[in-house]
Design a protein around this motif. Structure first.
Motif, PDB file in Angstrom:
ATOM      1  N   ALA A 495     -47.781  11.217  47.142  1.00  0.00           N
ATOM      2  CA  ALA A 495     -48.619  10.616  46.100  1.00  0.00           C
ATOM      3  C   ALA A 495     -48.131   9.232  45.699  1.00  0.00           C
ATOM      4  O   ALA A 495     -48.928   8.352  45.351  1.00  0.00           O
ATOM      5  CB  ALA A 495     -48.662  11.535  44.881  1.00  0.00           C
ATOM      6  N   VAL A 496     -46.826   9.022  45.744  1.00  0.00           N
ATOM      7  CA  VAL A 496     -46.248   7.760  45.279  1.00  0.00           C
ATOM      8  C   VAL A 496     -46.322   6.667  46.349  1.00  0.00           C
ATOM      9  O   VAL A 496     -46.426   5.482  46.034  1.00  0.00           O
ATOM     10  CB  VAL A 496     -44.782   7.982  44.830  1.00  0.00           C
ATOM     11  N   THR A 497     -46.304   7.060  47.612  1.00  0.00           N
ATOM     12  CA  THR A 497     -46.245   6.100  48.719  1.00  0.00           C
ATOM     13  C   THR A 497     -47.304   4.998  48.663  1.00  0.00           C
ATOM     14  O   THR A 497     -46.984   3.827  48.916  1.00  0.00           O
ATOM     15  CB  THR A 497     -46.328   6.839  50.073  1.00  0.00           C
ATOM     16  N   PRO A 498     -48.577   5.277  48.351  1.00  0.00           N
ATOM     17  CA  PRO A 498     -49.563   4.181  48.324  1.00  0.00           C
ATOM     18  C   PRO A 498     -49.251   3.088  47.326  1.00  0.00           C
ATOM     19  O   PRO A 498     -49.731   1.967  47.459  1.00  0.00           O
ATOM     20  CB  PRO A 498     -50.871   4.898  47.957  1.00  0.00           C
ATOM     21  N   PHE A 499     -48.451   3.406  46.312  1.00  0.00           N
ATOM     22  CA  PHE A 499     -48.207   2.429  45.253  1.00  0.00           C
ATOM     23  C   PHE A 499     -46.845   1.748  45.361  1.00  0.00           C
ATOM     24  O   PHE A 499     -46.643   0.668  44.816  1.00  0.00           O
ATOM     25  CB  PHE A 499     -48.338   3.109  43.887  1.00  0.00           C
ATOM     26  N   LEU A 500     -45.905   2.379  46.055  1.00  0.00           N
ATOM     27  CA  LEU A 500     -44.579   1.786  46.177  1.00  0.00           C
ATOM     28  C   LEU A 500     -44.255   1.360  47.601  1.00  0.00           C
ATOM     29  O   LEU A 500     -43.201   0.799  47.839  1.00  0.00           O
ATOM     30  CB  LEU A 500     -43.506   2.781  45.700  1.00  0.00           C
ATOM     31  N   ASN A 501     -45.113   1.636  48.564  1.00  0.00           N
ATOM     32  CA  ASN A 501     -44.899   1.548  50.019  1.00  0.00           C
ATOM     33  C   ASN A 501     -43.811   2.537  50.424  1.00  0.00           C
ATOM     34  O   ASN A 501     -43.002   2.971  49.607  1.00  0.00           O
ATOM     35  CB  ASN A 501     -44.667   0.122  50.524  1.00  0.00           C
ATOM     36  N   ASN A 502     -43.807   2.891  51.689  1.00  0.00           N
ATOM     37  CA  ASN A 502     -42.973   4.031  52.102  1.00  0.00           C
ATOM     38  C   ASN A 502     -41.473   3.789  51.940  1.00  0.00           C
ATOM     39  O   ASN A 502     -40.735   4.701  51.568  1.00  0.00           O
ATOM     40  CB  ASN A 502     -43.307   4.444  53.547  1.00  0.00           C
ATOM     41  N   ALA A 503     -41.021   2.566  52.193  1.00  0.00           N
ATOM     42  CA  ALA A 503     -39.592   2.301  52.047  1.00  0.00           C
ATOM     43  C   ALA A 503     -39.162   2.405  50.584  1.00  0.00           C
ATOM     44  O   ALA A 503     -38.137   3.021  50.260  1.00  0.00           O
ATOM     45  CB  ALA A 503     -39.261   0.914  52.598  1.00  0.00           C
ATOM     46  N   ALA A 504     -39.944   1.812  49.679  1.00  0.00           N
ATOM     47  CA  ALA A 504     -39.612   1.883  48.257  1.00  0.00           C
ATOM     48  C   ALA A 504     -39.694   3.318  47.739  1.00  0.00           C
ATOM     49  O   ALA A 504     -38.921   3.722  46.864  1.00  0.00           O
ATOM     50  CB  ALA A 504     -40.553   0.983  47.456  1.00  0.00           C
ATOM     51  N   THR A 505     -40.624   4.099  48.281  1.00  0.00           N
ATOM     52  CA  THR A 505     -40.743   5.504  47.874  1.00  0.00           C
ATOM     53  C   THR A 505     -39.456   6.264  48.147  1.00  0.00           C
ATOM     54  O   THR A 505     -38.978   7.046  47.310  1.00  0.00           O
ATOM     55  CB  THR A 505     -41.919   6.173  48.606  1.00  0.00           C
ATOM     56  N   VAL A 506     -38.887   6.040  49.329  1.00  0.00           N
ATOM     57  CA  VAL A 506     -37.636   6.723  49.672  1.00  0.00           C
ATOM     58  C   VAL A 506     -36.507   6.281  48.738  1.00  0.00           C
ATOM     59  O   VAL A 506     -35.720   7.104  48.253  1.00  0.00           O
ATOM     60  CB  VAL A 506     -37.258   6.447  51.138  1.00  0.00           C
ATOM     61  N   LEU A 507     -36.444   4.990  48.473  1.00  0.00           N
ATOM     62  CA  LEU A 507     -35.380   4.488  47.605  1.00  0.00           C
ATOM     63  C   LEU A 507     -35.472   5.060  46.194  1.00  0.00           C
ATOM     64  O   LEU A 507     -34.455   5.301  45.532  1.00  0.00           O
ATOM     65  CB  LEU A 507     -35.436   2.952  47.550  1.00  0.00           C
ATOM     66  N   VAL A 508     -36.701   5.282  45.725  1.00  0.00           N
ATOM     67  CA  VAL A 508     -36.888   5.846  44.382  1.00  0.00           C
ATOM     68  C   VAL A 508     -36.711   7.358  44.387  1.00  0.00           C
ATOM     69  O   VAL A 508     -36.034   7.934  43.520  1.00  0.00           O
ATOM     70  CB  VAL A 508     -38.287   5.476  43.836  1.00  0.00           C
ATOM     71  N   MET A 509     -37.315   8.026  45.387  1.00  0.00           N
ATOM     72  CA  MET A 509     -37.392   9.487  45.363  1.00  0.00           C
ATOM     73  C   MET A 509     -36.153  10.177  45.924  1.00  0.00           C
ATOM     74  O   MET A 509     -35.821  11.286  45.500  1.00  0.00           O
ATOM     75  CB  MET A 509     -38.620   9.942  46.163  1.00  0.00           C
ATOM     76  N   ALA A 510     -35.471   9.568  46.896  1.00  0.00           N
ATOM     77  CA  ALA A 510     -34.346  10.256  47.542  1.00  0.00           C
ATOM     78  C   ALA A 510     -33.219  10.596  46.563  1.00  0.00           C
ATOM     79  O   ALA A 510     -32.743  11.751  46.547  1.00  0.00           O
ATOM     80  CB  ALA A 510     -33.815   9.425  48.705  1.00  0.00           C
ATOM     81  N   PRO A 511     -32.778   9.687  45.712  1.00  0.00           N
ATOM     82  CA  PRO A 511     -31.730  10.069  44.748  1.00  0.00           C
ATOM     83  C   PRO A 511     -32.183  11.160  43.782  1.00  0.00           C
ATOM     84  O   PRO A 511     -31.396  12.036  43.418  1.00  0.00           O
ATOM     85  CB  PRO A 511     -31.447   8.747  44.008  1.00  0.00           C
ATOM     86  N   ILE A 512     -33.460  11.093  43.372  1.00  0.00           N
ATOM     87  CA  ILE A 512     -33.995  12.131  42.486  1.00  0.00           C
ATOM     88  C   ILE A 512     -33.966  13.482  43.184  1.00  0.00           C
ATOM     89  O   ILE A 512     -33.548  14.505  42.617  1.00  0.00           O
ATOM     90  CB  ILE A 512     -35.437  11.782  42.066  1.00  0.00           C
ATOM     91  N   ALA A 513     -34.423  13.514  44.444  1.00  0.00           N
ATOM     92  CA  ALA A 513     -34.457  14.770  45.201  1.00  0.00           C
ATOM     93  C   ALA A 513     -33.063  15.341  45.375  1.00  0.00           C
ATOM     94  O   ALA A 513     -32.839  16.549  45.193  1.00  0.00           O
ATOM     95  CB  ALA A 513     -35.104  14.525  46.567  1.00  0.00           C
ATOM     96  N   ALA A 514     -32.118  14.487  45.739  1.00  0.00           N
ATOM     97  CA  ALA A 514     -30.747  14.962  45.932  1.00  0.00           C
ATOM     98  C   ALA A 514     -30.143  15.464  44.628  1.00  0.00           C
ATOM     99  O   ALA A 514     -29.429  16.481  44.597  1.00  0.00           O
ATOM    100  CB  ALA A 514     -29.896  13.833  46.507  1.00  0.00           C
ATOM    101  N   GLN A 515     -30.447  14.783  43.498  1.00  0.00           N
ATOM    102  CA  GLN A 515     -29.873  15.158  42.208  1.00  0.00           C
ATOM    103  C   GLN A 515     -30.337  16.530  41.748  1.00  0.00           C
ATOM    104  O   GLN A 515     -29.532  17.385  41.381  1.00  0.00           O
ATOM    105  CB  GLN A 515     -30.241  14.108  41.158  1.00  0.00           C
ATOM    106  N   PHE A 516     -31.662  16.762  41.787  1.00  0.00           N
ATOM    107  CA  PHE A 516     -32.046  18.074  41.269  1.00  0.00           C
ATOM    108  C   PHE A 516     -31.854  19.177  42.297  1.00  0.00           C
ATOM    109  O   PHE A 516     -31.811  20.352  41.946  1.00  0.00           O
ATOM    110  CB  PHE A 516     -33.441  18.072  40.618  1.00  0.00           C
ATOM    111  N   ALA A 517     -31.684  18.851  43.606  1.00  0.00           N
ATOM    112  CA  ALA A 517     -31.261  19.868  44.568  1.00  0.00           C
ATOM    113  C   ALA A 517     -29.863  20.359  44.195  1.00  0.00           C
ATOM    114  O   ALA A 517     -29.580  21.569  44.206  1.00  0.00           O
ATOM    115  CB  ALA A 517     -31.273  19.305  45.982  1.00  0.00           C
ATOM    116  N   THR A 518     -29.006  19.412  43.827  1.00  0.00           N
ATOM    117  CA  THR A 518     -27.649  19.770  43.398  1.00  0.00           C
ATOM    118  C   THR A 518     -27.682  20.570  42.102  1.00  0.00           C
ATOM    119  O   THR A 518     -26.960  21.567  41.944  1.00  0.00           O
ATOM    120  CB  THR A 518     -26.804  18.497  43.209  1.00  0.00           C
ATOM    121  N   GLN A 519     -28.549  20.166  41.162  1.00  0.00           N
ATOM    122  CA  GLN A 519     -28.670  20.880  39.901  1.00  0.00           C
ATOM    123  C   GLN A 519     -29.147  22.317  40.099  1.00  0.00           C
ATOM    124  O   GLN A 519     -28.739  23.224  39.370  1.00  0.00           O
ATOM    125  CB  GLN A 519     -29.629  20.141  38.968  1.00  0.00           C
TER     126      GLN A 519
END
Length: 588
Positions: A495-519
């Protein structure tokens, strides 16, 4: 939620609604959204036109030029004719095109793979009498799916691998993406082979005019030379080069004697052939047979040479005369390439044909003089079309230039924008594509839409709206089961990719994904992979990935067309990817 964040969401929401409505042109909607964002203050004046220098605009514009040069060379179309001459059904052609693009995209940049295959798809569509829109969007989606299979296939995979290295000390390797990516690619290609029927038949603007003036029975004259592939071949073999869309109507040997063009008649060096067909078929048979047009002039400059179709008017000086009697080339530098007359099959040689009012003629000469000369001759030019008959080619050179660009990006010798911009420049510099045609190949509405949308989309990040969404996701994931949390990350990245482009999406979403996976007590691998897949799979809009944008103009697509095919494909990706990720990358 702050006021700028709310305004950013509102402007983007209204823009998406306007795109879906389809009442206004997409470039007008994008420009309107940019102006609204400026007035609302969510885009700063200094950033308003940053989109025109963005990498995506450079990549798409350069890829359009590269694709036009490859199409002009005729090499790829000849390759299809050689290796897949009997594939005629729409589904079989679609499977071939999508399959090749998907496999290529695993090892080279997907936009490069798509640029190679687009001209072939358009040629196949014309030959089969169907709209290219049935092929181009499935090919774009196939290129996105193919990019999921390896680390170098797409930018999100490279970035998410780096993020994993920073978090765990070990980045993903080249083929860590393959088990899930290959499964999704096979599923996607199978789906597209049947679901392409969801797409409407669309043609790019101006297609109806082209069809209205299409001339089917031009006749031209070409000579068999020692370099011709047609030497010692039969008339039937030569006609096969044009897929049966052009036919030899007369043969005149080197001594001026006529022979009947029977299908099994042998062609000899020095034979002059009268060939009948539409301009595209004539071009294919002359180019692939390496024939020499009777009007070709040795050493003629190619600076601004072009072809034009025209109708001989009732007061034209051409009436009752032939090109030979008029000394057309010697007086004006203009060649007569072909003639068409309704319900008439010519047997005379081209320079001997007596012209009449109403004849449609194909002329070749200096573009800067043709318009003036046509007025002088009382000839009415038809709507401008892309005609290649009589235009020189550079054969293998455009493909080699593109291959070099893709190799440079694969080996990380340079960036994708620089590689493709250099390739486009070389196409023009080497004469593979005249500068005039290069500018014509640039789809201005598409480029304006992209340039206007980039700062609008970036307002989601600059206003802090992206961080707000990230917080909502983290909160929602706490209450979900493991597969639900994984699916949420995947869907959010899509959902976010069209607005941030795919590279920016990863930069924004990857730390979030890793953080709550750890949580949640899970290993981060599956969640990072989910971000990469979601960021690489924008099937709903033409703006989330340059491959989707690249086919929008040639396919004549509207904004809403992408969701018709992309929504069910996106759902399938989620349904298949989540269990595959949990299987290949266990959460515990």
């Amino acid at each position: 939620m702050t006021l700028p964040q709310a305004l950013s969401f509102a402007i983007i929401g209204l823009m998406m609604a306007a795109f879906a409505w389809g009442r206004f042109r997409y470039d007008v909607v994008a420009v309107g959204a940019l102006l609204a964002a400026l007035l609302a203050g969510v885009v700063k004046p200094a950033d308003a036109f940053s989109g025109f220098s963005d990498d995506i605009v450079i990549i798409v514009g350069s890829a359009l030029v590269v694709s036009a040069a490859i199409s002009r060379s005729g090499l790829m179309a000849a390759a299809v004719q050689r290796f897949a001459p009997n594939i005629s059904s729409t589904r079989a052609q679609l499977l071939l095109l999508v399959g090749v693009v998907t496999v290529l995209s695993a090892f080279v940049k997907n936009v490069g793979a798509l640029a190679i295959m687009m001209p072939i798809a358009i040629q196949m569509a014309r030959r089969s009498g169907v709209s290219a829109s049935l092929y181009l969007m499935p090919m774009a989606f196939g290129s996105l799916l193919g990019g999921l299979m390896t680390q170098i296939g797409t930018s999100p995979n490279v970035i998410v691998s780096r993020v994993r290295g920073e978090l765990t000390g070990t980045p993903f390797s080249m083929f860590d993406f393959t088990p899930v990516g290959l499964t999704l690619a096979v599923m996607g290609v199978g789906f597209l082979a049947f679901a392409y029927r969801l797409l409407p038949n669309r043609d790019r603007a101006g297609a109806d005019v082209d069809e209205a003036i299409e001339i089917k029975n031009y006749v031209t004259e070409a000579r068999v030379t020692e370099e011709s592939t047609a030497v010692a071949k039969t008339v039937r073999d030569l006609a096969a080069l044009a897929s049966g869309d052009a036919m030899v109507t007369s043969i005149v040997d080197a001594r001026g004697r006529r022979r009947t063009p029977m299908p099994d008649a042998k062609l000899l060096e020095g034979d002059a052939l009268l060939i009948e067909g539409d301009p595209a078929a004539l071009d294919r048979i002359v180019a692939r047979g390496r024939l020499k047009l009777a009007s070709a002039r040795a050493g003629e400059p190619e600076t601004d040479i072009g072809s034009v179709e025209a109708i001989i008017g009732p007061r034209s000086s051409f009436i009752g005369a032939s090109a030979e009697r008029l000394s057309l080339f010697h007086r004006t530098g203009v060649d007569l390439l072909a003639v068409s007359r309704r319900d008439k099959r010519f047997t005379e040689r081209l320079h001997e044909i007596t012209l009449a009012a109403g004849d449609v003629i194909l002329l070749r000469g200096d573009r800067t003089r043709l318009a003036e000369l046509l007025r002088e001759w009382d000839c009415l030019p038809l709507a401008e079309r892309e005609l290649h008959l009589g235009i020189s080619r550079r054969g293998l050179l455009p493909v080699l230039i593109l291959a070099g660009a893709m190799l440079a990006t694969t080996l990380s010798l340079t960036t994708v924008p620089v590689a493709f911009f250099t390739a486009a420049a070389l196409m023009v510099a080497t004469g593979s594509l005249p500068a005039r045609d290069a500018y014509r190949s640039l789809d201005a509405p598409i480029l304006v839409m992209l340039a206007a949308l980039i700062p609008v989309s970036d307002s989601v990040r600059t206003t802090g709206a992206a961080d707000l969404v990230a917080g909502w996701l983290s909160h929602a994931a706490q209450a979900l089961p493991p597969y639900g949390a994984l699916a949420l990350i995947l869907v959010a990245a899509m959902a976010v990719t069209p607005f941030l482009n795919n590279a920016a999406t990863v930069l924004v979403m990857a730390p979030i994904a890793a953080q709550f996976a750890t949580q949640l007590g899970f290993r981060p691998d599956a969640f990072l992979m989910a971000v990469a897949i979601g960021a690489g799979c924008d099937f709903l809009t033409p703006i989330g990935h340059q491959c989707n944008t690249l086919v929008m103009g040639p396919g004549g697509y509207r904004y809403g067309d992408y969701a018709r095919l992309g929504a069910p494909l996106s759902l399938l990706v989620v349904l298949v990817a989540v269990p595959m990720l949990m299987l290949v990358w266990p959460l515990n």
